[in-house]
Design a protein around this motif. Structure first.
Motif, PDB file in Angstrom:
ATOM      1  N   MET A 123       0.819  -1.215   0.000  1.00  0.00           N
ATOM      2  CA  MET A 123       0.000   0.000   0.000  1.00  0.00           C
ATOM      3  C   MET A 123       0.851   1.263   0.000  1.00  0.00           C
ATOM      4  SD  MET A 123      -2.920  -1.229  -0.402  1.00  0.00           S
ATOM      5  CE  MET A 123      -4.088   0.073  -0.074  1.00  0.00           C
ATOM      6  N   ALA A 124       2.025   1.211   0.615  1.00  0.00           N
ATOM      7  CA  ALA A 124       2.938   2.358   0.550  1.00  0.00           C
ATOM      8  C   ALA A 124       3.439   2.539  -0.877  1.00  0.00           C
ATOM      9  CB  ALA A 124       4.109   2.158   1.510  1.00  0.00           C
ATOM     10  N   LEU A 125       3.787   1.435  -1.532  1.00  0.00           N
ATOM     11  CA  LEU A 125       4.258   1.514  -2.921  1.00  0.00           C
ATOM     12  C   LEU A 125       3.157   2.030  -3.839  1.00  0.00           C
ATOM     13  CD1 LEU A 125       6.335  -1.796  -3.214  1.00  0.00           C
ATOM     14  CD2 LEU A 125       7.214   0.549  -3.247  1.00  0.00           C
ATOM     15  N   GLU A 126       1.911   1.579  -3.607  1.00  0.00           N
ATOM     16  CA  GLU A 126       0.800   2.035  -4.443  1.00  0.00           C
ATOM     17  C   GLU A 126       0.648   3.554  -4.355  1.00  0.00           C
ATOM     18  OE1 GLU A 126      -4.015   1.700  -4.943  1.00  0.00           O
ATOM     19  OE2 GLU A 126      -3.042   2.021  -3.036  1.00  0.00           O
ATOM     20  N   SER A 127       0.755   4.093  -3.155  1.00  0.00           N
ATOM     21  CA  SER A 127       0.599   5.542  -2.983  1.00  0.00           C
ATOM     22  C   SER A 127       1.837   6.315  -3.411  1.00  0.00           C
ATOM     23  CB  SER A 127       0.274   5.861  -1.518  1.00  0.00           C
ATOM     24  OG  SER A 127      -1.023   5.411  -1.225  1.00  0.00           O
ATOM     25  N   CYS A 128       2.906   5.579  -3.664  1.00  0.00           N
ATOM     26  CA  CYS A 128       4.147   6.196  -4.137  1.00  0.00           C
ATOM     27  C   CYS A 128       4.252   6.064  -5.660  1.00  0.00           C
ATOM     28  CB  CYS A 128       5.328   5.527  -3.448  1.00  0.00           C
ATOM     29  SG  CYS A 128       6.856   6.428  -3.621  1.00  0.00           S
ATOM     30  N   CYS A 129       3.087   5.961  -6.318  1.00  0.00           N
ATOM     31  CA  CYS A 129       2.975   5.941  -7.785  1.00  0.00           C
ATOM     32  C   CYS A 129       3.424   4.641  -8.433  1.00  0.00           C
ATOM     33  CB  CYS A 129       3.734   7.126  -8.416  1.00  0.00           C
ATOM     34  SG  CYS A 129       3.175   8.727  -7.804  1.00  0.00           S
ATOM     35  N   ILE A 130       3.482   3.550  -7.667  1.00  0.00           N
ATOM     36  CA  ILE A 130       3.733   2.228  -8.249  1.00  0.00           C
ATOM     37  C   ILE A 130       2.354   1.593  -8.433  1.00  0.00           C
ATOM     38  CG2 ILE A 130       4.912   0.016  -8.016  1.00  0.00           C
ATOM     39  CD1 ILE A 130       6.834   2.398  -8.002  1.00  0.00           C
ATOM     40  N   PRO A 131       1.972   1.267  -9.660  1.00  0.00           N
ATOM     41  CA  PRO A 131       0.595   0.793  -9.895  1.00  0.00           C
ATOM     42  C   PRO A 131       0.321  -0.605  -9.345  1.00  0.00           C
ATOM     43  CG  PRO A 131       1.868   0.714 -11.925  1.00  0.00           C
ATOM     44  CD  PRO A 131       2.758   1.353 -10.896  1.00  0.00           C
ATOM     45  N   ILE A 132       0.107  -0.682  -8.042  1.00  0.00           N
ATOM     46  CA  ILE A 132      -0.264  -1.929  -7.366  1.00  0.00           C
ATOM     47  C   ILE A 132      -1.750  -1.822  -7.016  1.00  0.00           C
ATOM     48  CG2 ILE A 132       0.044  -3.285  -5.251  1.00  0.00           C
ATOM     49  CD1 ILE A 132       3.001  -2.384  -5.346  1.00  0.00           C
ATOM     50  N   PRO A 133      -2.567  -2.748  -7.465  1.00  0.00           N
ATOM     51  CA  PRO A 133      -4.021  -2.610  -7.257  1.00  0.00           C
ATOM     52  C   PRO A 133      -4.461  -2.905  -5.828  1.00  0.00           C
ATOM     53  CG  PRO A 133      -3.536  -4.657  -8.401  1.00  0.00           C
ATOM     54  CD  PRO A 133      -2.223  -3.950  -8.233  1.00  0.00           C
ATOM     55  N   SER A 134      -4.832  -1.863  -5.116  1.00  0.00           N
ATOM     56  CA  SER A 134      -5.368  -2.064  -3.759  1.00  0.00           C
ATOM     57  C   SER A 134      -6.673  -2.837  -3.819  1.00  0.00           C
ATOM     58  CB  SER A 134      -5.586  -0.712  -3.081  1.00  0.00           C
ATOM     59  OG  SER A 134      -6.416   0.121  -3.850  1.00  0.00           O
ATOM     60  N   GLU A 135      -7.320  -2.826  -4.987  1.00  0.00           N
ATOM     61  CA  GLU A 135      -8.574  -3.558  -5.169  1.00  0.00           C
ATOM     62  C   GLU A 135      -8.358  -5.070  -5.075  1.00  0.00           C
ATOM     63  OE1 GLU A 135      -7.291  -1.300  -7.167  1.00  0.00           O
ATOM     64  OE2 GLU A 135      -8.788   0.179  -7.767  1.00  0.00           O
ATOM     65  N   VAL A 136      -7.106  -5.510  -5.173  1.00  0.00           N
ATOM     66  CA  VAL A 136      -6.764  -6.923  -4.988  1.00  0.00           C
ATOM     67  C   VAL A 136      -6.251  -7.153  -3.570  1.00  0.00           C
ATOM     68  CG1 VAL A 136      -5.185  -8.771  -5.700  1.00  0.00           C
ATOM     69  CG2 VAL A 136      -6.243  -7.301  -7.428  1.00  0.00           C
ATOM     70  N   VAL A 137      -5.374  -6.269  -3.115  1.00  0.00           N
ATOM     71  CA  VAL A 137      -4.694  -6.447  -1.836  1.00  0.00           C
ATOM     72  C   VAL A 137      -5.654  -6.371  -0.650  1.00  0.00           C
ATOM     73  CG1 VAL A 137      -2.919  -5.512  -0.285  1.00  0.00           C
ATOM     74  CG2 VAL A 137      -2.525  -5.548  -2.771  1.00  0.00           C
ATOM     75  N   MET A 138      -6.479  -5.329  -0.607  1.00  0.00           N
ATOM     76  CA  MET A 138      -7.277  -5.098   0.598  1.00  0.00           C
ATOM     77  C   MET A 138      -8.485  -6.046   0.745  1.00  0.00           C
ATOM     78  SD  MET A 138      -5.252  -3.212   1.997  1.00  0.00           S
ATOM     79  CE  MET A 138      -6.164  -3.207   3.527  1.00  0.00           C
ATOM     80  N   PRO A 139      -9.187  -6.412  -0.333  1.00  0.00           N
ATOM     81  CA  PRO A 139     -10.219  -7.447  -0.148  1.00  0.00           C
ATOM     82  C   PRO A 139      -9.619  -8.772   0.348  1.00  0.00           C
ATOM     83  CG  PRO A 139     -10.634  -6.255  -2.169  1.00  0.00           C
ATOM     84  CD  PRO A 139      -9.286  -5.806  -1.667  1.00  0.00           C
ATOM     85  N   LEU A 140      -8.389  -9.075  -0.095  1.00  0.00           N
ATOM     86  CA  LEU A 140      -7.721 -10.274   0.409  1.00  0.00           C
ATOM     87  C   LEU A 140      -7.476 -10.147   1.911  1.00  0.00           C
ATOM     88  CD1 LEU A 140      -6.266 -12.975   0.065  1.00  0.00           C
ATOM     89  CD2 LEU A 140      -4.206 -11.688  -0.564  1.00  0.00           C
ATOM     90  N   ALA A 141      -7.113  -8.942   2.354  1.00  0.00           N
ATOM     91  CA  ALA A 141      -6.940  -8.712   3.797  1.00  0.00           C
ATOM     92  C   ALA A 141      -8.257  -8.968   4.532  1.00  0.00           C
ATOM     93  CB  ALA A 141      -6.454  -7.283   4.044  1.00  0.00           C
ATOM     94  N   GLY A 142      -9.374  -8.552   3.928  1.00  0.00           N
ATOM     95  CA  GLY A 142     -10.684  -8.820   4.519  1.00  0.00           C
ATOM     96  C   GLY A 142     -10.989 -10.305   4.584  1.00  0.00           C
ATOM     97  N   PHE A 143     -10.625 -11.001   3.537  1.00  0.00           N
ATOM     98  CA  PHE A 143     -10.789 -12.464   3.488  1.00  0.00           C
ATOM     99  C   PHE A 143     -10.001 -13.123   4.620  1.00  0.00           C
ATOM    100  CE2 PHE A 143      -8.988 -16.510   1.949  1.00  0.00           C
ATOM    101  CZ  PHE A 143     -10.147 -17.228   1.680  1.00  0.00           C
ATOM    102  N   LEU A 144      -8.739 -12.685   4.804  1.00  0.00           N
ATOM    103  CA  LEU A 144      -7.893 -13.247   5.862  1.00  0.00           C
ATOM    104  C   LEU A 144      -8.415 -12.863   7.247  1.00  0.00           C
ATOM    105  CD1 LEU A 144      -4.373 -12.598   4.278  1.00  0.00           C
ATOM    106  CD2 LEU A 144      -5.607 -14.771   4.413  1.00  0.00           C
ATOM    107  N   ALA A 145      -8.998 -11.665   7.347  1.00  0.00           N
ATOM    108  CA  ALA A 145      -9.576 -11.241   8.629  1.00  0.00           C
ATOM    109  C   ALA A 145     -10.762 -12.128   8.996  1.00  0.00           C
ATOM    110  CB  ALA A 145     -10.002  -9.772   8.546  1.00  0.00           C
ATOM    111  N   TYR A 146     -11.572 -12.481   8.012  1.00  0.00           N
ATOM    112  CA  TYR A 146     -12.716 -13.369   8.254  1.00  0.00           C
ATOM    113  C   TYR A 146     -12.237 -14.718   8.769  1.00  0.00           C
ATOM    114  CZ  TYR A 146     -17.097 -15.851   7.548  1.00  0.00           C
ATOM    115  OH  TYR A 146     -18.236 -16.594   7.749  1.00  0.00           O
ATOM    116  N   ARG A 147     -11.088 -15.159   8.258  1.00  0.00           N
ATOM    117  CA  ARG A 147     -10.528 -16.452   8.662  1.00  0.00           C
ATOM    118  C   ARG A 147      -9.707 -16.356   9.951  1.00  0.00           C
ATOM    119  NH1 ARG A 147     -11.443 -20.851   4.887  1.00  0.00           N
ATOM    120  NH2 ARG A 147     -12.843 -19.910   3.375  1.00  0.00           N
TER     121      ARG A 147
END
Length: 197
Positions: A20-44
């Motif tokens: 997420m730091a890299l994404e905000s530093c203009c590296i095109p990393i999709p938070s739309e993939v990273v953060m829902p996965l975090a939600g998935f792991l939180a559920y588990r």
């Protein structure tokens, strides 16, 4: 995408912070993939829900400050010259600048919730020498809303995760078959053209 998921699964909050730091530093990393996965792991119960949101939000602010500083001190010409090395095109920058000129400093808040704009919105804020305190506040609030929505979405979708994967898989196979057919067609046409010469 598999590298992103592997990083989050194996390194948890540290992986989220880095991505997420890299994404905000203009590296095109999709938070739309990273953060829902975090939600998935939180559920588990493999990750804390609120720690994931908090770490991602702080990471966004840290990465945004780096991009803001680049925009502020290096300027637009530098960004356009070297941005291509991280996937930044003039079109990306112009879109972020249009938002900034249209909505002013509020763009830093609302832009955090717009794909593509969110990655590069810090640059025009830096060009305009926006107040650092306002920049941090708007970045923090906008990033929090965005990350909370994505983590919550991943958390709620957990029950449907495998069902979704099963429905998407046939389209993945179909896409691969179409790609192979297109490459074969292109290669045969090229061979025919060479034989004609």
């Amino acid at each position: 995408m598999s590298h992103l998921t592997t990083l989050v699964i194996h390194h948890g909050l540290l992986g989220i912070f880095l991505l997420m730091a890299l994404e905000s530093c203009c590296i095109p990393i999709p938070s739309e993939v990273v953060m829902p996965l975090a939600g998935f792991l939180a559920y588990r119960h493999l990750l804390g829900f609120w720690p994931a949101v908090a770490v991602a939000t702080v990471a966004n602010v840290v990465g945004s400050l780096v991009a803001y500083a680049i925009g502020n001190y290096a300027g637009r010409a530098f960004v356009l010259r070297y941005g291509r090395y991280v996937g930044l095109t003039p079109r990306h920058l112009e879109r972020a600048e249009r938002w900034f000129h249209r909505f002013g400093e509020a763009t830093v808040f609302f832009g955090r919730m717009v794909p593509a704009v969110r990655t590069f919105v810090s640059l025009p804020a830096g060009f305009a020498r926006m107040s650092v305190a306002q920049f941090v506040l708007f970045s923090l609030l906008g990033s929090f809303v965005w990350n909370l929505a994505l983590v919550y979405g991943g958390y709620q979708l957990n029950k449907q995760w495998q069902l979704l994967a099963d429905h998407v898989k046939p389209f993945t196979y179909l896409g691969a078959a179409i790609l192979v057919a297109a490459l074969l067609w292109f290669w045969l046409r090229r061979r025919a053209g060479q034989n004609a010469e």
